[in-house]
Design an enzyme around this catalytic site. Structure first.
Site: not given
Ligand code: NAD
Length: 269
Positions: A154, A167
């Site tokens: 991130s 986080y």
């Molecule tokens: P999201 O909530 O849609 O996706 C997260 C996914 O992780 C979900 O599908 C959830 O079911 C899964 N998950 C949660 N706990 C789990 C576990 N114990 N085992 C397996 N799967 C699990 O959100 P997202 O934005 O798609 O996030 C995906 C990644 O991107 C994360 O690591 C998040 O920190 C990172 N991220 C997102 C953003 C953003 O702006 N959306 C920015 C920076 C980083």
């Protein structure tokens, strides 16, 4: 899309929604056989829907349950995938969550939940992937690298984030996990890199984009003036998994519409 990942097997953790779903679709379109991971039974229908989109578009894959914070489940996931497809070529360490709180009110459970999934989960999956890469050795017919790991970090591996200390700490940890693995296994032709998204429109940050006011306030942080989409991350994940990026390892690639050039300083004040 060019079939730059043809013949390769990719596990994408947390792929039933958001960025993981976008990455799974992009990688399947690039020819990979994708494992759409979901954590618990309640998320299986969403994973099935992602897989249906992939197969309807002519791609290949399966769905697979695994809570990435549980060692026995991670070991089983990789064993099952190797039993079914012969090996794993690419790991996208994407699963992650938030448990936000002011630091002085943060519970140990909020801290442990975030570290267990975001950081320990990446450790467990990376370890199984590297064990498989070392067992199998090179596959020059599909890739110059013996294996590739992409860690979903991130902008918060760089930008501190009050109210989200658990986080931000997990993402800071991922930076060192990724770089140390790239250093330790580079000579075995294993490439390890991080994707560092800014604001991508997914369920994890709904509060930041669901109202026009929230979106407007978010734009004050983004010079490029739009929110990112899972497809943006999917495009980068395909590049970082393919031989087009064969000389990139140990890198954090920021994909954030300029968030990390700090818009607040743009007027020179
Ligand atoms: P999201 O909530 O849609 O996706 C997260 C996914 O992780 C979900 O599908 C959830 O079911 C899964 N998950 C949660 N706990 C789990 C576990 N114990 N085992 C397996 N799967 C699990 O959100 P997202 O934005 O798609 O996030 C995906 C990644 O991107 C994360 O690591 C998040 O920190 C990172 N991220 C997102 C953003 C953003 O702006 N959306 C920015 C920076 C980083």
């Amino acid at each position: 899309m060019d079939q730059v990942l043809k013949g390769q097997i990719a596990i994408i953790t947390g792929a039933s929604s958001g960025i993981g779903a976008g990455v799974a679709k992009s990688m399947a379109a690039a020819g990979a056989t994708v494992v759409v991971n979901y954590p618990v039974e309640a998320t299986k229908p969403a994973a099935d829907a992602v897989l249906k989109e992939i197969t309807d578009a002519g791609g290949n894959g399966i769905v697979a349950q695994c809570d990435v914070s549980k060692e026995d489940q991670v070991i089983k996931l990789f064993a099952d995938v190797v039993a079914q497809f012969g090996t794993v070529d690419i790991l996208i360490n994407n699963a992650g969550l938030q448990r936000d709180s002011k630091f002085d009110e943060m519970t140990l459970d909020q801290w442990n939940t975030v570290i267990s999934v975001n950081l320990t989960g990446q450790f467990l999956c990376a370890r199984e992937a590297i064990r498989e890469f070392l067992r199998r050795g090179p596959r020059p017919e599909v890739s110059a690298a013996t294996g590739k790991i992409i860690c979903m970090s991130s902008v918060h591996e760089l930008i501190p984030w009050g109210g989200h200390v658990n986080y931000a700490t997990s993402k800071g940890g991922i930076k060192m996990l990724m770089q140390s693995l790239a250093q330790e296994y580079g000579d075995r032709k294993i490439r390890v890199n991080s994707i560092c998204p800014g604001a991508i429109q997914t369920p994890i940050n709904k509060a930041a984009w669901e109202t026009p006011q929230a979106l407007n306030s978010l734009m004050s942080l983004i010079p490029y003036n739009r929110i990112g989409q899972p497809q943006d991350i999917g495009n980068l994940a395909v590049f970082l998994s393919s031989d087009q990026s064969d000389y990139i390892t140990g890198a954090s690639i920021f994909i954030d519409g300029g968030m990390t050039v700090f818009e607040g300083f743009s007027t020179g004040g």
